[in-house]
Design a protein around this motif. Structure first.
Motif, short mmCIF file in Angstrom:
data_model
loop_
_atom_site.label_atom_id
_atom_site.label_comp_id
_atom_site.label_asym_id
_atom_site.label_seq_id
_atom_site.Cartn_x
_atom_site.Cartn_y
_atom_site.Cartn_z
N LEU A 1 -31.12 12.83 16.85
CA LEU A 1 -31.51 13.59 15.66
C LEU A 1 -30.88 13.01 14.40
CD1 LEU A 1 -31.55 17.42 16.54
CD2 LEU A 1 -33.39 16.08 15.56
N LEU A 2 -29.62 12.64 14.51
CA LEU A 2 -28.94 12.04 13.35
C LEU A 2 -29.59 10.71 12.97
CD1 LEU A 2 -25.20 12.76 14.27
CD2 LEU A 2 -26.67 14.02 12.67
N GLN A 3 -30.08 9.96 13.95
CA GLN A 3 -30.79 8.72 13.64
C GLN A 3 -32.04 9.01 12.80
OE1 GLN A 3 -30.32 7.35 18.08
NE2 GLN A 3 -31.08 5.61 16.91
N GLU A 4 -32.75 10.10 13.15
CA GLU A 4 -33.93 10.48 12.36
C GLU A 4 -33.51 10.94 10.97
OE1 GLU A 4 -36.48 13.27 14.24
OE2 GLU A 4 -36.43 12.27 16.18
N TYR A 5 -32.50 11.79 10.91
CA TYR A 5 -32.08 12.36 9.63
C TYR A 5 -31.67 11.27 8.64
CZ TYR A 5 -31.81 17.03 11.81
OH TYR A 5 -32.08 18.21 12.42
N PHE A 6 -30.92 10.27 9.12
CA PHE A 6 -30.33 9.27 8.23
C PHE A 6 -31.11 7.94 8.22
CE2 PHE A 6 -26.58 11.94 9.36
CZ PHE A 6 -26.32 12.44 8.09
N PHE A 7 -32.32 7.98 8.84
CA PHE A 7 -33.18 6.79 8.82
C PHE A 7 -32.41 5.54 9.28
CE2 PHE A 7 -34.79 9.73 5.59
CZ PHE A 7 -36.09 9.92 6.04
N GLU A 8 -31.72 5.70 10.41
CA GLU A 8 -30.98 4.60 11.04
C GLU A 8 -29.84 4.07 10.16
OE1 GLU A 8 -31.50 3.69 14.13
OE2 GLU A 8 -33.26 4.96 14.43
N ASP A 9 -29.37 4.88 9.23
CA ASP A 9 -28.17 4.49 8.46
C ASP A 9 -26.95 4.85 9.31
OD1 ASP A 9 -26.04 4.14 6.78
OD2 ASP A 9 -27.00 5.06 5.04
N TRP A 10 -26.50 3.88 10.11
CA TRP A 10 -25.48 4.16 11.11
C TRP A 10 -24.12 4.46 10.49
CZ3 TRP A 10 -25.93 4.84 16.31
CH2 TRP A 10 -27.20 4.61 16.84
N SER A 11 -23.90 4.01 9.30
CA SER A 11 -22.63 4.33 8.67
C SER A 11 -22.52 5.83 8.44
CB SER A 11 -22.47 3.56 7.35
OG SER A 11 -23.47 3.94 6.42
N ARG A 12 -23.64 6.46 8.12
CA ARG A 12 -23.61 7.92 7.93
C ARG A 12 -23.52 8.65 9.27
NH1 ARG A 12 -27.13 10.27 2.99
NH2 ARG A 12 -26.04 9.16 1.32
N ILE A 13 -24.21 8.13 10.27
CA ILE A 13 -24.09 8.73 11.60
C ILE A 13 -22.63 8.67 12.05
CG2 ILE A 13 -24.83 8.58 14.00
CD1 ILE A 13 -27.42 7.28 13.00
N HIS A 14 -22.01 7.51 11.80
CA HIS A 14 -20.60 7.34 12.14
C HIS A 14 -19.74 8.31 11.36
CE1 HIS A 14 -16.59 5.42 11.72
NE2 HIS A 14 -16.76 5.15 13.01
N ALA A 15 -20.12 8.57 10.10
CA ALA A 15 -19.34 9.50 9.29
C ALA A 15 -19.39 10.92 9.84
CB ALA A 15 -19.86 9.47 7.85
N VAL A 16 -20.48 11.26 10.53
CA VAL A 16 -20.63 12.62 11.09
C VAL A 16 -19.86 12.76 12.40
CG1 VAL A 16 -22.25 14.30 12.05
CG2 VAL A 16 -22.85 13.03 9.98
N VAL A 17 -20.02 11.81 13.33
CA VAL A 17 -19.45 12.00 14.67
C VAL A 17 -18.19 11.17 14.92
CG1 VAL A 17 -21.68 12.64 15.65
CG2 VAL A 17 -20.97 10.24 15.66
N GLY A 18 -17.95 10.13 14.13
CA GLY A 18 -16.73 9.36 14.30
C GLY A 18 -16.85 8.26 15.33
N ASP A 19 -15.79 7.43 15.41
CA ASP A 19 -15.86 6.26 16.27
C ASP A 19 -15.56 6.56 17.73
OD1 ASP A 19 -13.19 6.73 16.18
OD2 ASP A 19 -12.61 4.71 15.55
N GLY A 20 -15.31 7.81 18.05
CA GLY A 20 -15.20 8.17 19.46
C GLY A 20 -16.56 8.17 20.14
N PHE A 21 -17.64 8.25 19.35
CA PHE A 21 -19.00 8.25 19.88
C PHE A 21 -19.77 6.99 19.47
CE2 PHE A 21 -17.62 12.58 19.28
CZ PHE A 21 -17.98 13.21 20.45
N ILE A 22 -19.45 6.48 18.29
CA ILE A 22 -20.17 5.32 17.74
C ILE A 22 -19.21 4.14 17.63
CG2 ILE A 22 -21.53 4.44 15.81
CD1 ILE A 22 -22.88 6.72 17.28
N GLY A 23 -19.62 3.01 18.17
CA GLY A 23 -18.83 1.79 18.06
C GLY A 23 -19.46 0.82 17.07
N ARG A 24 -18.65 -0.15 16.63
CA ARG A 24 -19.15 -1.14 15.68
C ARG A 24 -18.55 -2.50 15.98
NH1 ARG A 24 -17.00 -1.15 9.70
NH2 ARG A 24 -15.56 -2.65 10.68
N ARG A 25 -19.36 -3.53 15.86
CA ARG A 25 -18.85 -4.89 15.92
C ARG A 25 -19.43 -5.66 14.75
NH1 ARG A 25 -22.24 -8.65 18.75
NH2 ARG A 25 -24.22 -7.69 19.39
#
Length: 748
Positions: free
Chosen positions: A671-695
């Motif tokens: 749902l967050l992917q839909e809301y933020f149009f795949e802006d993963w930095s915002r998705i990361h801002a909502v749930v944090g790096d315990g759920f979202i990783g980055r390389r």
């Protein structure tokens, strides 16, 4: 079977002659297949027969075959229930007879209240004795017989008061706080009365009265404070839209609201609520539809659909476009007309077969006797060929054809020839409980009847009209009414054939039956509810059309500014009844309320269904679930708006951390992917790096540019992912982090 005693018992119970005939006919059919009913009752009280005839709604849904040892046409559930009811009638008769030790005398009735109607027919309350308590009960002949447990010395006066002073028929029921008279079934057309001296004294009326004196007595009675003014009793239509983010339980809330508007008890648990909801859907008082982008006016109100045309021989002759009612018109028709009762039982017509039938040629005066005799004697007469079709082998249309050809070899009969086809329908397809619409030519109809008997062969000296079915006539008008009052389709020339349910207005037929003056009478209209899920996903202006005006509360039928209009395809006059409530649901994350049609917004009340973390457990398997939902929604509202929050319903069924993990990965993050149009930095801002990783992705060789981030959902969430999300802190994972590395690049 003790037929004469059984009839006398039913008459003493106040049942009409037609009911007596129906029960005796059914009892005889049961005896044909199960043996003597008295022996069966003495053996086990009919338990074995009832078990063999058992057939439930679940059996019907599973399309279970007929369990009875005899064929049954039409609705198996309804007809088998009818036969089990006959067994109950006979069992009650035997139980009363065994206790009393005597036969029944139908003249054993209390005649201290004698009433005459405008035909001179006497009516009086029938006295019955409860064999267990010894109490006596009274009710008018032919009315309800639900709980006869009233005291003679007190309630007979109240019965007389209702019959004479209030012009109502009566049944006596036992209420929760004691015994009381319960009035029902509308006014009796009484023209005179006679009562005993003690009753006249108790009521303060003369012992006898004519029609004029009866009216004078009624008009002199003061109105009671319990009578509500028409304005107070007026139904207030509800137009309601439940709106909110996804997962807040809007559909569940709409079911609870619908059950409440129908006047039913929702129950304490979800299971009880949905059981009540399912029952109301099954009887047609609640309908559900989901709007989508392709939903149209033709689906919702009415549209044209291709229907095959058959010639008089039953062969296909092309097709024509006919108006078909949409879901809104269907439920509006059901809601508009009062439900019917026969005695104390509901009389539904929606699950009955409906047949058009001719009783003689309406244009031929010499055949007028067919219609007249049918109505006078309570039969439907059928006239093709003087052959006895009683033999069971004629349940097969092929056998009917062979017999007809053997008797009339000069005829070129086929299976599709009118006389063969009509004989098969009259003998085999027409079932007890079905309705007959008697035509008068091709454009009028003049009677409606209820089939109450099997096929009978009754030869006449003339050799004509030797076939009949027992029919209780519910409504008749020798002059006839326009067929367009009940169907947009002109009648065919066939003698008898079934009408398509979509081609008849069941509400109009119900209304005529209720006006027919028989023992089938209307009750107060019941509330109905239409639920429109995702109401904002269709082109609302296009779907509703002229209903935009008609659904306004003050424009409903029966309201001060009621309006009707002519529908474009069927040309029927249409209005929206006041007892039809409309509930819509809309997902605010799908489309904003601001984009909803302004005209519709003005006609609906909007109620927000917001996320409610308090409905969740405080903690599940170490995860602080309420705080988790609140923190996610606070961040979403900050980054977008409150319409895109996450609903509590996503987490309602979670009983472990693994289940919460699945909701986060399968529902929340997508749902967050839909809301933020795949802006993963915002998705990361909502749930944090315990759920979202980055390389970090290094630029390809030959391109001088900065590295770019590549985001991914972690295959296993961090052990402290939920704590860090709630606390708002982040940690830089080490290479041996328990939830693993992403392949390639430098992970942060």
């Amino acid at each position: 079977m003790r037929e004469s005693d059984f009839r006398a018992w039913m008459q003493a119970q106040g049942h009409s002659l037609s009911t007596q005939n129906t029960q005796v006919t059914d009892a005889k059919r049961l005896e044909t297949h199960f043996g003597d009913l008295d022996e069966a009752f003495d053996a086990d009280g009919f338990d074995s027969i009832k078990a063999e005839l058992s057939y439930s709604k679940s059996d019907e849904r599973a399309n279970r075959p007929n369990p009875a040892p005899f064929p049954i046409n039409g609705n198996l559930y309804a007809n088998l229930s009818h036969y089990r009811s006959t067994l109950s009638y006979y069992a009650n008769f035997r139980a009363d007879s065994d206790r009393a030790g005597t036969t029944f005398d139908s003249d054993d009735a209390d005649k201290r209240v004698l009433l005459l109607d405008d035909t001179g027919t006497p009516h009086w309350p029938v006295r019955q004795v409860n064999q267990q308590t010894g109490n006596k009960a009274f009710r008018i002949r032919g009315a309800s017989n639900k709980t006869e447990d009233a005291e003679e010395t007190t309630d007979i006066v109240e019965v007389a008061r209702a019959l004479i002073l209030e012009g109502k028929s009566v049944r006596v029921l036992r209420s929760n706080n004691g015994r009381r008279p319960y009035l029902a079934y509308g006014k009796q057309k009484l023209t005179s009365y006679e009562v005993a001296a003690e009753i006249a004294a108790a009521l303060g009326i003369p012992r006898t009265g004519s029609a004029n004196e009866l009216l004078a007595v009624r008009s002199a009675q003061p109105s009671t404070s319990e009578e509500k003014a028409p304005e107070a009793a007026m139904i207030k239509p509800t137009n309601l839209i439940l709106y909110g983010p996804p997962g807040t339980g809007k559909t569940y809330a709409s079911a609870a609201e619908a059950v409440r508007l129908c006047g039913e008890t929702a129950g304490a648990s979800r299971a009880e609520l949905m059981a009540s909801y399912a029952e109301l859907v099954e009887v047609g008082r609640i309908a559900f539809v989901t709007f989508h982008q392709n939903f149209s006016y033709e689906d919702f109100v009415e549209g044209l659909r291709p229907v095959p045309i058959e010639n008089d021989e039953g062969n296909a002759a092309g097709f024509e476009l006919r108006p078909e009612p949409g879901i809104f018109q269907q439920i509006a028709s059901r809601a508009r007309f009062a439900p019917l009762t026969s005695g104390d039982a509901p009389f539904a017509i929606s699950d009955r077969g409906i047949f058009k039938m001719s009783l003689g040629d309406a244009s031929d005066p010499d055949s007028a006797w067919v219609f007249e005799e049918s109505l006078v004697n309570g039969y439907a007469l059928f006239g093709f060929t003087d052959i006895d079709w009683s033999d069971p082998r004629f349940e097969d249309r092929g056998q009917i054809l062979r017999e007809a050809l053997s008797k009339h070899p000069e005829k070129n009969f086929t299976l599709q020839t009118g006389p063969i086809q009509s004989t098969d329908v009259f003998r085999n397809d027409l079932d007890i409980g079905d309705l007959i619409i008697v035509s008068k030519g091709l454009s009028r109809f003049r009677a409606i009847g209820l089939v109450e008997g099997e096929y009978e062969y009754a030869p006449r000296a003339s050799g004509r009209y030797s076939h009949r079915r027992k029919v209780r006539w519910l409504w008749s008008d020798p002059d006839g009414r326009m067929a367009s009052d009940i169907t947009p389709v002109q009648f065919a020339r066939k003698t008898i054939y079934p009408l398509r349910k979509n081609d008849v207005d069941l509400g109009a037929i119900s209304a005529l039956i209720g006006q027919g003056g028989g023992d089938v009478t209307p009750t107060a209209p019941l509330p109905h509810v239409l639920i429109i899920d995702e109401i904002n996903r269709a082109n609302v202006s296009k779907v509703f059309g002229e209903l935009i005006t008609l659904i306004e509360p003050d424009k409903r039928l029966g309201m001060p500014n009621s309006l009707t209009l002519t529908l474009p395809y069927s040309k029927k006059t249409f209005g929206v009844p006041a007892n039809l409530h409309i509930i819509g649901t809309m997902n605010t994350a799908d489309r904003s309320i601001a984009l909803l049609d302004t005209a519709l917004r003005r006609r609906f009340t909007f109620r927000e269904v917001a996320p409610e973390s308090r409905l969740l457990p405080e903690q599940v398997d170490g995860v602080p679930l309420r705080r988790l939902l609140d923190r996610i929604n606070d961040r979403i509202e900050y980054l977008i708006d409150r319409d895109h929050r996450i609903g509590h319903a996503f987490f309602m069924a979670c009983g472990s951390r693994d289940e919460i993990d699945r909701v986060m990965s399968d529902n929340v993050i997508p749902l967050l992917q839909e809301y933020f149009f795949e802006d993963w930095s915002r998705i990361h801002a909502v749930v944090g790096d315990g759920f979202i990783g980055r390389r970090d992705l290094a630029p390809p060789p030959g391109i001088e540019a900065d590295s770019r981030p590549s985001w991914f959902i972690r295959p296993r969430f961090a052990a402290d992912a939920y704590d860090r999300l709630i606390a708002g802190s982040e940690a830089i994972p080490t290479p041996d982090d328990e939830y693993g590395d992403a392949a390639g690049g430098d992970e942060t």
